[in-house]
Design a protein around this motif. Structure first.
Motif, PDB file in Angstrom:
ATOM      1  N   ALA A 166       2.789   0.752  -4.277  1.00  0.00           N
ATOM      2  CA  ALA A 166       3.128  -0.917  -3.905  1.00  0.00           C
ATOM      3  C   ALA A 166       3.574  -0.438  -2.031  1.00  0.00           C
ATOM      4  O   ALA A 166       2.533  -0.551  -1.347  1.00  0.00           O
ATOM      5  CB  ALA A 166       3.931  -1.878  -4.428  1.00  0.00           C
ATOM      6  N   SER A 167       4.599   0.154  -1.875  1.00  0.00           N
ATOM      7  CA  SER A 167       4.484  -0.111  -0.033  1.00  0.00           C
ATOM      8  C   SER A 167       3.724   1.407   0.603  1.00  0.00           C
ATOM      9  O   SER A 167       3.694   0.935   1.652  1.00  0.00           O
ATOM     10  CB  SER A 167       6.338   0.959  -0.086  1.00  0.00           C
ATOM     11  N   GLN A 168       3.724   2.144  -0.484  1.00  0.00           N
ATOM     12  CA  GLN A 168       2.850   3.198   0.496  1.00  0.00           C
ATOM     13  C   GLN A 168       0.766   2.885   0.570  1.00  0.00           C
ATOM     14  O   GLN A 168       0.367   2.473   1.471  1.00  0.00           O
ATOM     15  CB  GLN A 168       2.160   4.046  -0.931  1.00  0.00           C
ATOM     16  N   LEU A 169       0.965   1.722  -0.293  1.00  0.00           N
ATOM     17  CA  LEU A 169      -0.998   1.514  -0.579  1.00  0.00           C
ATOM     18  C   LEU A 169      -0.682  -0.364   0.654  1.00  0.00           C
ATOM     19  O   LEU A 169      -1.969  -0.508   0.775  1.00  0.00           O
ATOM     20  CB  LEU A 169      -1.345   1.164  -1.853  1.00  0.00           C
ATOM     21  N   MET A 170       0.281  -0.557   1.149  1.00  0.00           N
ATOM     22  CA  MET A 170       0.260  -1.923   1.293  1.00  0.00           C
ATOM     23  C   MET A 170      -0.349  -2.188   2.942  1.00  0.00           C
ATOM     24  O   MET A 170      -1.220  -3.148   3.022  1.00  0.00           O
ATOM     25  CB  MET A 170       1.413  -2.777   1.512  1.00  0.00           C
ATOM     26  N   PRO A 171      -0.234  -0.771   3.839  1.00  0.00           N
ATOM     27  CA  PRO A 171      -0.238  -1.306   5.058  1.00  0.00           C
ATOM     28  C   PRO A 171      -2.381  -0.193   5.318  1.00  0.00           C
ATOM     29  O   PRO A 171      -2.751  -0.926   5.992  1.00  0.00           O
ATOM     30  CB  PRO A 171       0.235   0.218   5.618  1.00  0.00           C
ATOM     31  N   LEU A 172      -2.601   0.729   3.875  1.00  0.00           N
ATOM     32  CA  LEU A 172      -3.675   0.520   3.840  1.00  0.00           C
ATOM     33  C   LEU A 172      -4.944  -1.050   3.122  1.00  0.00           C
ATOM     34  O   LEU A 172      -5.716  -1.257   4.179  1.00  0.00           O
ATOM     35  CB  LEU A 172      -3.900   1.788   2.145  1.00  0.00           C
ATOM     36  N   LEU A 173      -4.437  -1.197   2.750  1.00  0.00           N
ATOM     37  CA  LEU A 173      -4.719  -2.507   1.933  1.00  0.00           C
ATOM     38  C   LEU A 173      -4.914  -4.022   3.059  1.00  0.00           C
ATOM     39  O   LEU A 173      -6.125  -4.357   3.202  1.00  0.00           O
ATOM     40  CB  LEU A 173      -3.966  -3.070   0.515  1.00  0.00           C
TER      41      LEU A 173
ATOM     42  N   ASP B  33       7.589  -6.031   2.323  1.00  0.00           N
ATOM     43  CA  ASP B  33       7.812  -7.548   2.439  1.00  0.00           C
ATOM     44  C   ASP B  33       6.484  -7.855   2.839  1.00  0.00           C
ATOM     45  O   ASP B  33       5.986  -9.362   2.419  1.00  0.00           O
ATOM     46  CB  ASP B  33       8.943  -7.511   3.353  1.00  0.00           C
ATOM     47  N   PHE B  34       5.740  -7.530   4.361  1.00  0.00           N
ATOM     48  CA  PHE B  34       5.035  -8.390   4.721  1.00  0.00           C
ATOM     49  C   PHE B  34       3.626  -6.951   5.134  1.00  0.00           C
ATOM     50  O   PHE B  34       2.118  -8.017   5.571  1.00  0.00           O
ATOM     51  CB  PHE B  34       5.485  -8.000   6.581  1.00  0.00           C
ATOM     52  N   GLY B  35       3.683  -6.183   4.379  1.00  0.00           N
ATOM     53  CA  GLY B  35       2.042  -5.712   4.057  1.00  0.00           C
ATOM     54  C   GLY B  35       2.332  -4.887   5.467  1.00  0.00           C
ATOM     55  O   GLY B  35       1.584  -3.005   5.307  1.00  0.00           O
ATOM     56  N   GLY B  36       2.890  -4.025   6.118  1.00  0.00           N
ATOM     57  CA  GLY B  36       3.025  -3.083   7.699  1.00  0.00           C
ATOM     58  C   GLY B  36       3.781  -3.169   8.311  1.00  0.00           C
ATOM     59  O   GLY B  36       5.125  -3.527   8.082  1.00  0.00           O
ATOM     60  N   VAL B  37       3.722  -2.722   9.397  1.00  0.00           N
ATOM     61  CA  VAL B  37       4.052  -3.084  10.952  1.00  0.00           C
ATOM     62  C   VAL B  37       3.376  -2.891  12.312  1.00  0.00           C
ATOM     63  O   VAL B  37       2.405  -2.409  12.078  1.00  0.00           O
ATOM     64  CB  VAL B  37       5.291  -1.993  10.973  1.00  0.00           C
TER      65      VAL B  37
ATOM     66  N   LYS C 247       7.715   8.074  15.347  1.00  0.00           N
ATOM     67  CA  LYS C 247       6.775   9.350  14.239  1.00  0.00           C
ATOM     68  C   LYS C 247       6.724   8.679  13.023  1.00  0.00           C
ATOM     69  O   LYS C 247       5.398   9.003  12.557  1.00  0.00           O
ATOM     70  CB  LYS C 247       7.824  10.705  14.223  1.00  0.00           C
ATOM     71  N   GLN C 248       7.617   7.065  12.060  1.00  0.00           N
ATOM     72  CA  GLN C 248       6.729   7.240  11.218  1.00  0.00           C
ATOM     73  C   GLN C 248       5.913   5.625  11.512  1.00  0.00           C
ATOM     74  O   GLN C 248       5.785   5.595  10.806  1.00  0.00           O
ATOM     75  CB  GLN C 248       8.525   6.401   9.900  1.00  0.00           C
ATOM     76  N   ALA C 249       6.563   4.890  12.027  1.00  0.00           N
ATOM     77  CA  ALA C 249       5.846   3.789  12.661  1.00  0.00           C
ATOM     78  C   ALA C 249       4.028   4.309  12.857  1.00  0.00           C
ATOM     79  O   ALA C 249       3.335   3.635  12.397  1.00  0.00           O
ATOM     80  CB  ALA C 249       6.463   3.085  14.053  1.00  0.00           C
ATOM     81  N   VAL C 250       3.730   5.122  13.059  1.00  0.00           N
ATOM     82  CA  VAL C 250       2.933   5.538  14.157  1.00  0.00           C
ATOM     83  C   VAL C 250       1.453   6.038  12.658  1.00  0.00           C
ATOM     84  O   VAL C 250       0.625   5.936  12.597  1.00  0.00           O
ATOM     85  CB  VAL C 250       2.668   6.608  14.769  1.00  0.00           C
ATOM     86  N   LYS C 251       2.482   6.542  11.516  1.00  0.00           N
ATOM     87  CA  LYS C 251       1.678   6.625  10.372  1.00  0.00           C
ATOM     88  C   LYS C 251       1.161   5.556   9.627  1.00  0.00           C
ATOM     89  O   LYS C 251       0.563   5.295   9.276  1.00  0.00           O
ATOM     90  CB  LYS C 251       2.321   7.282  10.004  1.00  0.00           C
TER      91      LYS C 251
ATOM     92  N   GLN D 175      -2.828   1.629   9.189  1.00  0.00           N
ATOM     93  CA  GLN D 175      -3.484  -0.124   8.752  1.00  0.00           C
ATOM     94  C   GLN D 175      -4.872  -0.334   9.756  1.00  0.00           C
ATOM     95  O   GLN D 175      -5.755  -0.788   9.601  1.00  0.00           O
ATOM     96  CB  GLN D 175      -2.602  -1.091   9.482  1.00  0.00           C
ATOM     97  N   GLY D 176      -4.710   0.887  10.353  1.00  0.00           N
ATOM     98  CA  GLY D 176      -5.633   0.823  11.869  1.00  0.00           C
ATOM     99  C   GLY D 176      -5.901   0.262  12.965  1.00  0.00           C
ATOM    100  O   GLY D 176      -7.467  -1.128  13.366  1.00  0.00           O
TER     101      GLY D 176
END
Length: 698
Positions: free
Chosen positions: A257-264, A513-517, A556-560, A565-566
């Motif tokens: 879920a944590s991997q997929l949520m920013p993409l979704l 918790d929120f879908g991304g950052v 580095k991790q935030a940019v990924k 998210q785009g």
């Protein structure tokens, strides 16, 4: 009288009720709140409750009956006097004399205002005539899962008779409004002595002479329906046709879920940025892993309160639960066609059902997304709305389970659903919503958020509408910090910024918790003030690790995530005037701060094409409320300037051009300037120091 229930919570506190005395409005509000506290009875914003009292007419001094009812857009679980409307009952009933039929419904809502008794009333809701045309002192209109299951089952009227005999009435589906109130009145007149009415595909009406009698009547009716359904399920032995997909273990579900949520989140934000929510409860997994998911999900929900928040149907992902999500671009290629198809079908639904005066089509992206074997995601304009949408779809799952066990689940015809979703009155309600705050659709992660400058920054971002994730190494401070925010707009993660795996865990928490950052503020820090010869290798390393390496790994991790998210993003470095200005006894700290500043410029140059802005805020002399001034740093700076620690605040205020003391809140304002106002600024520095000429950037 029965006080023990298996399927609902008995929450009536006799002592608390007695304290309210004979104040019928207070008792109605109390009843409303405890009914709304049980999600099996009604969800946030769902249902309606009322009471009728005798009041003195301020114009005639005559005694008149007044109905007090939840106002438009309210929530019975949190209802108070400010959220109710008070109307003359007789005037409301006299509207029958001017009602011209179903085409006249919208006009009737405007006429409710002519029935207002209490000038401080909330706007009356569409349910007002449903309560006003019934004679009872206390009335509940609820959306319990069990009752909607009965209401949405095939042969609902027959099932109602089977459960309650002649003690309950039944009316077929009809959109809420004045005519439905007339149908309830007729049902009661045709069936005197009934204890309530089931509304087809909709919900329940129950009543009583006192608030307590009404409360008990509601619980007993719901309990009877729940017991009936439980027995049916027990007889069948399985629900939803049995299991088709095996759930992943809980930890693996969270990882997926944590991997997929920013993409979704990026896909759901094609028109408006969204905030996410994830749930993988047993109720959800039973449904999304079932053989009947493919048949039931496209049917959509039945109760208007459900689909108004969840859209008419969810998007069911075709991804295998064991799919490797490590390559976001590859997964995006698989998911994009599914989202495009969903948007296309929603547009077709709109075009085929719209009327001449329908509002423009709303965002066609899904609200509910189902990933068999993993869980259910929801996306909406803010965290509360996303969470509530998830809760409503769980209610819809319970309804489908119950209806399928009884006979067969039926949903509303698409045209009926559309007429609710795009009702002009519903559109007017949306237009009355308060304007969104500047950061209301954004997620901010703040390091050093357990206190001082970091907490002040988080407070400012939250006040401007952001969802905030506080990180720090001290969990006790984080818990205290999160407790200061209302609702579910904030969470925390214990994070040591010198360790990449700890940073990864914090971002995982933000995604779950929120879908991304969208915003990362590196405020974690420490200060060591020593002459060159006294600065140890340990001093040097910890300054470099926390301030510089920590910033590098955070970025580095935030940019990924941001690229996945785009949606662009912001990275803010909280550096210092000391990175620009040479000073005594400061080689380790000043060098690290200079590295932070230049790293920010380098990242700004690299990430501009991704719409990721990188900027720096330079505090100076933040003594009051700042954590770094609580230890040796204050003594070191005092020694460097030849003054006492107690003299430091005055010393720092006098040395800036404006003679101002700088507070943590001032630094927070600098951060907000970058993330909330200067959306075309990157690679820049804002000095928040009262004016230090030797630190001027240009």
């Amino acid at each position: 009288m029965q006080k023990t229930f298996q399927h609902v919570n008995y929450l009536w506190d006799e002592k608390k009720a007695n304290e309210l005395g004979d104040d019928q409005v207070a008792l109605f509000l109390y009843r409303s709140n405890i009914l709304g506290a049980d999600l099996r009875i009604t969800n946030y914003g769902g249902g309606n409750t009322s009471c009728k009292t005798i009041e003195k007419d301020p114009l005639t001094n005559e005694e008149v009956e007044v109905m007090w009812i939840k106002g438009s857009g309210g929530d019975i679980g949190t209802l108070d006097r400010a959220g109710i409307a008070g109307l003359y009952t007789e005037r409301l009933r006299n509207l029958k004399n001017v009602y011209e039929g179903l085409h006249d419904e919208d006009r009737m809502v405007g006429l409710f205002n002519h029935c207002i008794y209490d000038l401080d009333s909330r706007a009356p809701s569409i349910d007002t005539p449903l309560h006003g045309l019934l004679p009872f002192k206390h009335i509940d209109h609820l959306h319990p899962d069990a009752l909607i299951a009965v209401a949405a089952a095939k042969d609902s009227e027959k099932v109602t008779k089977e459960i309650w005999g002649d003690t309950m009435g039944w009316v077929p589906w009809q959109r809420p409004g004045f005519d439905l109130g007339l149908q309830l009145e007729k049902c009661l007149n045709d069936n005197p002595g009934i204890r309530g009415i089931v509304l087809g595909s909709h919900g329940l009406f129950t009543w009583g002479d006192t608030s307590y009698e009404c409360y008990m009547n509601s619980l007993e009716v719901i309990e009877m329906a729940s017991e009936y359904i439980a027995k049916k399920i027990e007889e069948q032995g399985e629900v939803f046709g049995g299991q088709k997909v095996q759930s992943l273990p809980a930890d693996e579900r969270k990882d997926k879920a944590s991997q997929l949520m920013p993409l979704l989140r990026g896909l759901c934000s094609s028109e408006n940025r969204m905030i996410g929510h994830f749930t993988d409860t047993d109720v959800v997994l039973e449904y999304i892993n079932s053989n009947d998911l493919e048949r039931l999900a496209p049917m959509g929900t039945s109760c208007p309160d459900h689909f108004l928040r969840t859209k008419i149907q969810p998007l069911v992902l075709k991804l295998d639960a064991n799919e490797d999500l490590g390559d976001p671009e590859a997964i995006l290629k698989k998911l994009e066609p599914e989202f495009e198809q969903y948007r296309k079908e929603y547009a077709q639904y709109y075009e085929s059902c719209k009327r001449d005066n329908s509002p423009a089509m709303r965002d066609p992206n899904p609200v509910i997304i189902i990933y068999p074997g993993v869980g259910m995601f929801s996306f909406a304009k803010n965290k509360q709305t996303a969470r509530v949408a998830s809760e409503f779809y769980v209610n819809a799952i319970n309804v489908m389970r119950g209806a399928e066990a009884i006979t067969e689940y039926t949903s509303l015809p698409r045209q009926e659903a559309f007429d609710i979703e795009y009702w002009l009155l519903e559109e007017a309600k949306l237009q009355r919503m308060p304007k969104e705050k500047p950061l209301s659709r954004k997620v901010a992660l703040v390091t050093g958020g357990g206190g001082g400058i970091g907490k002040a920054i988080a407070d400012k971002l939250a006040a401007e509408g952001a969802n905030v994730v506080l990180t720090d190494i001290a969990e006790d401070r984080l818990k205290e910090g999160v407790a200061t925010y209302k609702g579910d707009t904030a969470s925390y993660a214990v994070c040591d910024v010198t360790k990449s795996e700890s940073i990864a865990a914090a971002y995982k928490k933000a995604c779950l918790d929120f879908g991304g950052v969208d915003i990362v503020v590196h405020s974690a820090g420490l200060a060591i003030s020593k002459p060159l010869t006294e600065t140890t290798e340990k001093d040097w390393d910890i300054l470099q690790n926390v301030l510089v390496k920590g910033q590098f790994e955070l970025a580095k991790q935030a940019v990924k995530i941001m690229r996945t998210q785009g949606l662009g993003g912001d990275f803010i470095s909280i550096a210092s005037k000391n990175g620009l200005v040479s000073g005594p006894n400061n080689v380790g700290y000043g060098t690290a701060k200079a590295a932070q500043q230049h790293m920010a410029r380098l990242l700004a140059a690299e990430l501009g094409g991704d719409k990721i802005r990188v900027n720096t805020v330079n505090p100076d002399g933040v003594i009051v409320g700042s954590k770094i001034w609580e230890g040796d740093w204050a003594e070191g700076r005092a020694k460097a300037y030849g003054i006492s620690v107690e003299e430091l605040p005055a010393h720092y205020a006098k040395r800036n051009l404006m003679n101002e003391i700088i507070y943590p809140a001032d630094i927070a304002d600098g951060v907000f300037a970058f993330v909330g106002l200067l959306n075309k600024s990157t690679g820049n520095i804002i000095n928040v120091d009262g004016g230090m000429a030797n630190a001027f950037v240009r």
